[in-house]
Enzyme design. Structure first.
Site, mmCIF file in Angstrom:
data_model
loop_
_atom_site.group_PDB
_atom_site.id
_atom_site.type_symbol
_atom_site.label_atom_id
_atom_site.label_comp_id
_atom_site.label_asym_id
_atom_site.label_seq_id
_atom_site.Cartn_x
_atom_site.Cartn_y
_atom_site.Cartn_z
ATOM 1 C CE1 TYR A 108 -3.847 2.606 0.976
ATOM 2 C CE2 TYR A 108 -1.808 3.625 1.846
ATOM 3 C CZ TYR A 108 -3.181 3.743 1.635
ATOM 4 O OH TYR A 108 -3.824 4.878 1.471
ATOM 5 C CD GLU A 196 -5.799 4.561 -1.409
ATOM 6 O OE1 GLU A 196 -5.860 4.859 0.126
ATOM 7 O OE2 GLU A 196 -6.884 4.300 -1.956
#
Lengths: 387, 290
Positions: A108, A196
């Protein structure tokens, strides 16, 4: 401001961040054609303004172009309901067709504002593909956060520390350092409130790839980026919210039947809280703003009335810059233009309140007027319960 | 006493010749504030309503001794104006402008770090010390000199609280609207600290809303440091998650920033919290008599 995944990947790619080969499709035929170009095996991903698409059936793996066509036919026009869409869901009108990639490991990675330090911050975790907010709640120790000093920007040694912390080594670690520097550059140059990559993957072949991407632009910075409005997909937005934004009104559709018009965001929220506390259900949040003209007030009022769920309207104004007579005239103009027959309760206080009250009472409209917030809320809730 | 501004404050208005700038300059002046100067690049050497206009804040400060700046400059240029005020030696800048890009404010905040200038806002109603000095856009008439300090992230909701405090006879020492953005100058704790030290302030009313963790941090600070009763209202109990409620900073995301959580930690810290906005005055009164 939201954009689709395929647009986010185009933006990232323009900053040198590797993304899977792929193309957006607007018809099932285009899905098939693109699948063929990708070599047959591909992923078909629904493009909606919400996350959680995988679990809702919005992401399909297709082994050949025929299967991709099938997935395309099935997905176009389908309403996807995910935890982020609300119960009414969002309609799929665009699909992203991408090469299927053999994944080695998932991570992530994002950059967003950290309100505590008032700095942009890198957030990284070796637990890729998971909902980061869920991870933050369950295992915060698995998340690395690095606030970035805006004077010096993100430096290689800082990015390297983050990459090493993710367990990356050698060439891939250095690739990841470069990727983070590019991601920061993208975040700054494009005025993103969020960039993101989740998951960021290392492929079996040993390359970094942004498998999924999300970008939110800072609404306040749109004046610096003429191309942003063109990127908006209006089919993904509430039509009333679109109209409201054209008039610079802050409007959010809610589930109840009491239409609300308030000046100031804080007071608007407090008014909704108060209605609920008294057993009412607000139909919307609407902040008519500080110095609105009577035309803008009239537009606001019309937007509220366009919502067919609305069975009554509550107006709560504390005039500071906003004059009560302007509000009153706006309501009168809108109500007579559209022939409003719904019960209306108006509470006003502050600048030129006497003039506003006089205008409303002399207008001949069926308006209940009060000086007190509590009284106004009670009145509108009671009127709707009785009707 | 009061905090931040009083009858000796000398104000320079940046963006004085704009529509909002001029309107509120007149309102502040009518209230009794001393407007020493205005700044509009390109209009230096002129006068507006008898107020001298300068090209730069520096000239305005050197010529008139202004120590407080009130900023009405459009959002694209507002960051520059804040930095100009700091460079000119202004002690307190109050930025009313809404819609400043986050990236600009991150840089401004970093530039001000360690410097002498305090910043209130942006996207705020400003501040007022009743019957002495109004530096902002709030309606002056609802205020009354008194015993309570008010600090708030909101605008009109603050007026609601102020009116209740006036009606109930408590009045206010100073009311500070710190602004609804994600990146702001002075925060709750900075203002609470000043109220804590101010002799005339007997209690503080704090108005918060959903989003971020500023109320939670303030609650912990209050528990540790506050010598005076604090009462509070938090807006947005019923706000849907993921939606930005008007203010840039007012959003519940990923289960964080909820009103319910803010209320419970405030209560644990000894703050009296009312659930509906019509009870703000009464809640403050009972907290004082506690």
């Amino acid at each position: 401001m939201n954009i689709h995944e395929y647009q986010a990947k185009e933006v990232l790619s323009s900053f040198g961040i590797p993304v899977p080969r792929g193309r957006v499709a607007l018809t099932a035929d285009q899905v098939e054609r693109t699948a063929r170009e990708m070599g047959g095996r591909c992923v078909v991903k629904a493009q909606i303004y919400a996350g959680g698409r995988g679990k809702a059936g919005g992401v399909r793996l297709a082994d050949n172009p025929e299967k991709a066509l099938e997935a395309g036919k099935d997905l176009f026009g389908r309403v996807l309901i995910t935890p982020q869409t609300g119960p009414e869901g969002l309609v799929v009108r665009r699909l992203l067709v991408e090469e299927a990639v053999e994944i080695g490991k998932e991570f992530y990675l994002s950059i967003t504002l950290d309100r505590n330090t008032s700095r942009y911050c890198i957030i990284a975790s070796a637990e890729g593909g998971m909902d980061i907010e869920e991870l933050a709640a369950k295992s915060p120790e698995k998340i690395r956060m690095l606030p970035i000093d805006p004077f010096v920007g993100l430096r290689s040694y800082e990015a390297r520390k983050v990459a090493l912390g993710l367990g990356l080594q050698g060439r891939i670690c250095e690739d990841c350092v470069r990727l983070m520097l590019n991601l920061y550059r993208c975040c700054m140059e494009k005025d993103c409130s969020l960039v993101e990559i989740n998951p960021l993957v290392v492929t079996r072949a040993g390359w970094l790839l942004a498998m999924d991407a999300k970008i939110n632009f800072d609404d306040n910075a749109i004046f610096r980026h003429q191309d942003y409005p063109e990127m908006l997909d209006y089919t993904q937005m509430d039509p009333l919210e679109i109209t409201a934004s054209e008039f610079d009104l802050s409007y959010i559709k809610l589930k109840g039947n009491i239409g609300c018009m308030v000046n100031g965001a804080g007071l608007a929220m407090a008014t909704l809280d108060m209605l609920k506390e008294y057993g009412g259900e607000p139909a919307n949040f609407l902040d008519v703003g500080g110095g609105a003209s009577k035309e803008r007030v009239a537009e606001a009022f019309k937007i509220i009335l366009q919502d067919s769920d609305v069975k009554g309207v509550f107006v709560n104004i504390f005039g500071g810059i906003m004059r009560c007579d302007v509000i009153a005239q706006g309501i009168i103009d809108a109500a007579s233009e559209v022939g409003c027959t719904l019960p209306i309760v108006v509470r006003m206080d502050g600048t030129l309140v006497e003039e506003g009250r006089r205008l409303l009472l002399e207008s001949g409209l069926d308006v209940q007027y009060t000086d007190y917030l509590g009284d106004g809320v009670e009145k509108i809730v009671k009127m709707l319960q009785e009707s | 006493m009061s905090i931040l501004v009083n009858k000796h404050s000398k104000i320079v208005v940046q963006g004085i010749t704009g529509r909002a700038g001029l309107f509120h300059t007149r309102q502040c002046r009518e209230y009794g504030s001393t407007i020493a100067a205005g700044v509009t690049p390109g209009k230096g050497g002129t006068r507006i309503d008898g107020i001298p206009v300068f090209d730069t804040v520096e000239e305005a400060v050197q010529t008139t001794g202004a120590d407080v700046s009130l900023i009405f400059v459009p959002s694209s240029a507002a960051a520059d104006s804040i930095l100009e005020a700091a460079a000119a030696g202004i002690g307190l800048a109050v930025c009313i402008t809404e819609g400043i890009p986050v990236r600009d404010m991150v840089l401004v905040k970093r530039c001000l770090q360690g410097g002498a200038m305090r910043l209130i806002g942006p996207n705020c109603p400003g501040l007022i010390t009743p019957e002495e000095c109004k530096v902002g856009i709030m309606p002056g008439s609802i205020h009354q000199k008194g015993r309570i300090g008010v600090v708030s992230r909101s605008g009109t909701l603050t007026y609601e609280a102020v009116k209740q405090l006036t009606d109930i006879g408590l009045g206010q020492t100073t009311c500070v609207g710190i602004g609804g953005d994600s990146v702001i100058g002075m925060n709750f704790i900075d203002v609470l600290d000043l109220f804590n030290q101010d002799e005339e302030t007997e209690g503080v009313f704090m108005i918060g809303e959903i989003g971020g963790g500023a109320e939670e941090e303030a609650a912990l600070w209050i528990k540790k440091n506050m010598k005076k009763p604090v009462a509070s209202f938090i807006a947005g109990l019923t706000a849907p998650p993921g939606k930005r409620m008007g203010h840039a900073g007012a959003i519940v995301s990923g289960g964080k920033g909820k009103a319910e959580d803010k209320i419970s930690i405030l209560k644990e810290s000894g703050v009296s919290v009312c659930r509906i906005p019509t009870q703000m005055g009464e809640t403050m009164l009972s907290a004082l008599n506690g």
